[in-house]
Motif scaffolding. Structure first.
Motif, short mmCIF file in Angstrom:
data_model
loop_
_atom_site.label_atom_id
_atom_site.label_comp_id
_atom_site.label_asym_id
_atom_site.label_seq_id
_atom_site.Cartn_x
_atom_site.Cartn_y
_atom_site.Cartn_z
N ALA A 45 0.83 -1.20 0.00
CA ALA A 45 0.00 0.00 0.00
C ALA A 45 0.86 1.26 0.00
CB ALA A 45 -0.92 -0.01 1.22
N SER A 46 0.46 2.24 -0.78
CA SER A 46 1.23 3.49 -0.88
C SER A 46 1.05 4.38 0.34
CB SER A 46 0.81 4.25 -2.14
OG SER A 46 -0.57 4.55 -2.11
N GLU A 47 0.01 4.13 1.13
CA GLU A 47 -0.22 4.89 2.36
C GLU A 47 -0.70 3.92 3.43
OE1 GLU A 47 -4.75 6.46 1.55
OE2 GLU A 47 -3.08 7.70 0.85
N PRO A 48 -0.52 4.27 4.70
CA PRO A 48 -0.92 3.35 5.77
C PRO A 48 -2.40 3.02 5.68
CG PRO A 48 0.40 5.15 6.64
CD PRO A 48 0.09 5.51 5.23
N PRO A 49 -2.75 1.75 5.89
CA PRO A 49 -4.17 1.37 5.83
C PRO A 49 -4.94 1.93 7.03
CG PRO A 49 -2.86 -0.47 6.62
CD PRO A 49 -1.89 0.61 6.21
N ILE A 50 -6.23 2.06 6.86
CA ILE A 50 -7.11 2.37 7.98
C ILE A 50 -7.40 1.07 8.71
CG2 ILE A 50 -9.40 3.20 8.64
CD1 ILE A 50 -9.36 4.91 6.08
N VAL A 51 -7.10 1.02 9.98
CA VAL A 51 -7.31 -0.20 10.77
C VAL A 51 -8.43 0.07 11.76
CG1 VAL A 51 -6.29 -1.89 12.33
CG2 VAL A 51 -4.89 -0.86 10.51
N LEU A 52 -9.51 -0.68 11.64
CA LEU A 52 -10.65 -0.52 12.54
C LEU A 52 -10.43 -1.33 13.81
CD1 LEU A 52 -13.58 -0.91 9.97
CD2 LEU A 52 -12.30 1.15 10.58
N GLU A 53 -10.57 -0.67 14.95
CA GLU A 53 -10.41 -1.37 16.22
C GLU A 53 -11.61 -2.25 16.52
OE1 GLU A 53 -9.66 1.46 19.28
OE2 GLU A 53 -7.64 1.94 18.57
N ARG A 54 -11.46 -3.12 17.51
CA ARG A 54 -12.57 -3.92 17.97
C ARG A 54 -13.73 -3.02 18.37
NH1 ARG A 54 -12.08 -6.89 22.67
NH2 ARG A 54 -10.12 -5.79 23.00
N GLY A 55 -14.94 -3.42 17.99
CA GLY A 55 -16.11 -2.62 18.30
C GLY A 55 -16.46 -1.60 17.24
N THR A 56 -15.69 -1.60 16.12
CA THR A 56 -15.95 -0.71 15.01
C THR A 56 -16.06 -1.56 13.74
OG1 THR A 56 -14.68 1.04 16.09
CG2 THR A 56 -15.11 1.30 13.75
N PHE A 57 -17.03 -1.24 12.89
CA PHE A 57 -17.21 -2.05 11.68
C PHE A 57 -17.78 -1.19 10.55
CE2 PHE A 57 -21.23 -2.33 13.94
CZ PHE A 57 -22.20 -2.26 12.95
N LEU A 58 -17.68 -1.72 9.34
CA LEU A 58 -18.29 -1.08 8.18
C LEU A 58 -19.56 -1.81 7.79
CD1 LEU A 58 -15.36 -0.20 5.71
CD2 LEU A 58 -16.33 1.16 7.56
N VAL A 59 -20.56 -1.05 7.38
CA VAL A 59 -21.81 -1.58 6.86
C VAL A 59 -22.18 -0.72 5.65
CG1 VAL A 59 -23.28 -0.12 8.33
CG2 VAL A 59 -24.14 -2.34 7.54
N PRO A 60 -22.84 -1.28 4.63
CA PRO A 60 -23.21 -0.44 3.48
C PRO A 60 -24.11 0.73 3.89
CG PRO A 60 -23.42 -2.77 2.94
CD PRO A 60 -23.16 -2.70 4.42
N THR A 61 -24.04 1.80 3.13
CA THR A 61 -24.94 2.94 3.37
C THR A 61 -26.38 2.52 3.07
OG1 THR A 61 -24.42 3.71 1.13
CG2 THR A 61 -23.28 4.77 2.97
N PHE A 62 -27.31 3.31 3.58
CA PHE A 62 -28.73 3.02 3.43
C PHE A 62 -29.27 3.60 2.12
CE2 PHE A 62 -28.56 3.51 8.26
CZ PHE A 62 -28.34 2.15 8.46
N CYS A 63 -30.34 3.00 1.64
CA CYS A 63 -31.08 3.49 0.47
C CYS A 63 -32.47 3.94 0.92
CB CYS A 63 -31.22 2.40 -0.58
SG CYS A 63 -29.67 1.76 -1.24
N ASP A 64 -32.85 5.14 0.55
CA ASP A 64 -34.19 5.67 0.84
C ASP A 64 -34.95 5.74 -0.49
OD1 ASP A 64 -36.47 7.08 1.54
OD2 ASP A 64 -35.42 8.44 2.89
N LEU A 65 -35.97 4.89 -0.63
CA LEU A 65 -36.66 4.75 -1.89
C LEU A 65 -37.83 5.71 -2.08
CD1 LEU A 65 -34.93 2.17 -2.05
CD2 LEU A 65 -36.93 0.99 -2.96
N HIS A 66 -38.09 6.55 -1.07
CA HIS A 66 -39.24 7.45 -1.25
C HIS A 66 -39.13 8.62 -0.29
CE1 HIS A 66 -43.15 8.63 -2.58
NE2 HIS A 66 -43.69 8.55 -1.38
#
Length: 455
Positions: A45-66
């Protein structure tokens, strides 16, 4: 950008996956951190990676259909009237006021984008107003903010408010053609992956559109390969009105007008019976389920489980301002608690089985289900190689202080030892924007703290 940590997504209805200690390389790679390929990506990697600590996670963004963008002007007020009266007393007035005041429209729409992003919404299907220029303001504000936005200029040649209606079928058609051309031209100079705003044909609903206008819009949708959105079978007074005045149901009228297509999203659909749900599914059209506004205006829950069982595409919608909460997390929770009403409903013709959905299915509808309903780029709403990186970073607890973030409290030890379904469910039930660290759309961070190193 390289991120190492835990990822949560729902690639299919009924399936929630927790991917522990993964490496994501935007988004050409997703795999366990201990594999050789992941290690090579980390090392190169050309730059340091982002490292998520325990208790932190990624989830997809939400979709609002209306969501009715101009109705954000009076969000949280005026929910005491039946639908048809409410439209006259509140909705039409608000929309007309923004059409008359471009400065106000810019203010309202700019604040709307801020609220959407901070609540984790990355894609939104918007109803606008009648006037072309006001809808172009909405499109420009959304594109500038970096949200995936589908903007609908209202088409309506019939109205109970004489000052808020288009003059004729030809006038309405000419107006929407102008909007489509201008909206597409607004982003034509950008690379395809940066064109986040698209126009949508938007006949408001059957009571405000003549048969001639609906047929013309159906022909335009086919000729120009345009998306379509409207309301269908929403409330008892609206359904009765259409049947009395037109002698047909909403679904029959839309189908005959060629407006039920795989590029169509119909809001509500609460008064569709089981055969009609099957027909909608066969057409390929999607349904925007708006549980909160249904509670106010429909007087019955949407047949959500039945729609899913027959293969209909379904996502969630806040229906601002018919619903008062712009946070899709509230929409998910309301969708699950619909079971309280559903058990008392007459389900004649339903083939049995549970009527309600659970929290994991609601999260699917808010992410992957919504992305499918909106026909977003392949893989959107989940984490997969080749999919756009539309994600939000969620923090449940602070490992340094050993305390939960925001409304989350943990009592079994200083904090959970790993990300489990129980811990994710706690966030789903109790979490709010205090748990949201960052939001990205198409790989660009739109909100939150700049992440780097350990987070």
């Amino acid at each position: 950008m390289i991120i190492r940590g835990d990822f949560v997504h729902c690639p299919r209805l009924g399936e929630l996956l927790v991917l522990h200690d993964q490496v994501l390389g935007f988004i050409e790679h997703l795999g366990a951190a201990h594999t050789q390929e992941s290690q090579e990506i980390l090392n190169d990697a050309s730059e340091p990676p982002i490292v998520l600590e325990r208790g932190t996670f990624l989830v997809p963004t939400f979709c609002d259909l209306h969501l009715h963008a101009p109705q954000f002007l009076y969000q949280g007020t005026g929910l005491h009237l039946p639908l048809m009266e409410w439209l006259n007393e509140y909705a039409f007035k608000a929309e007309e006021s923004l059409d008359a005041d471009p400065i106000l429209a810019e203010r309202v729409y700019t604040r709307l984008t801020e609220r959407l992003i901070e609540n984790g919404t990355g894609a939104v299907l918007l109803f606008g107003t009648i006037k072309v220029d006001t809808n172009l303001i909405l499109a420009r504000v959304m594109q500038r903010a970096g949200i995936r936005a589908f903007v609908g200029k209202l088409s309506m040649d019939m109205s109970s408010r004489p000052t808020y209606v288009e003059p004729s079928v030809s006038g309405a058609l000419s107006s929407v053609i102008s909007f489509v051309s201008s909206c597409r031209g607004m982003v034509a100079h950008l690379p395809v992956h940066e064109r986040l705003v698209e126009p949508v044909l938007t006949p408001r609903f059957v009571p405000t559109c003549s048969d001639a206008l609906l047929r013309s819009l159906g022909e335009l949708a086919s000729a120009k390969n345009l998306r379509v959105q409207s309301h269908m079978a929403e409330a008892h007074d609206q359904v009765d009105y259409v049947r009395r005045e037109r002698g047909k149901s909403d679904v029959e009228i839309f189908a005959q007008s060629r407006l039920l297509t795989p590029r169509t999203v119909q809001a509500h659909c609460t008064f569709l019976d089981s055969p009609s749900l099957v027909n909608v599914a066969k057409s390929g059209a999607a349904i925007a389920h708006c549980p909160l506004s249904n509670a106010y205006f429909s007087a019955r829950p949407f047949r959500l489980r039945e729609a899913l069982n027959v293969g209909a595409k379904v996502g969630l919608g806040t229906d601002i301002a018919g619903g008062y909460d712009i946070d899709i997390m509230g929409c998910m929770r309301q969708a699950v608690t619909d079971r309280i009403i559903a058990v008392a409903e007459d389900r004649q013709g339903y083939d049995g089985g549970p009527l309600a959905i659970d929290w994991k299915e609601a999260l699917y509808l808010a992410t992957r289900g919504g992305a499918i309903a909106l026909d977003l780029p392949t893989g959107t709403g989940a984490f997969a190689v080749g999919a756009p990186f539309d994600a939000q970073c969620i923090q449940l607890f602070d490992s340094k202080s050993s305390s939960g973030i925001g409304p989350l409290d943990f009592f079994e030890g200083p904090h959970p030892t790993q990300l489990t379904l129980d811990v994710i469910e706690k966030w789903w039930c109790l979490g709010d924007m205090r748990n949201r660290l960052a939001v990205w759309i198409q790989g660009k961070q739109l909100w939150g703290k700049k992440l780097g190193g350990s987070v």
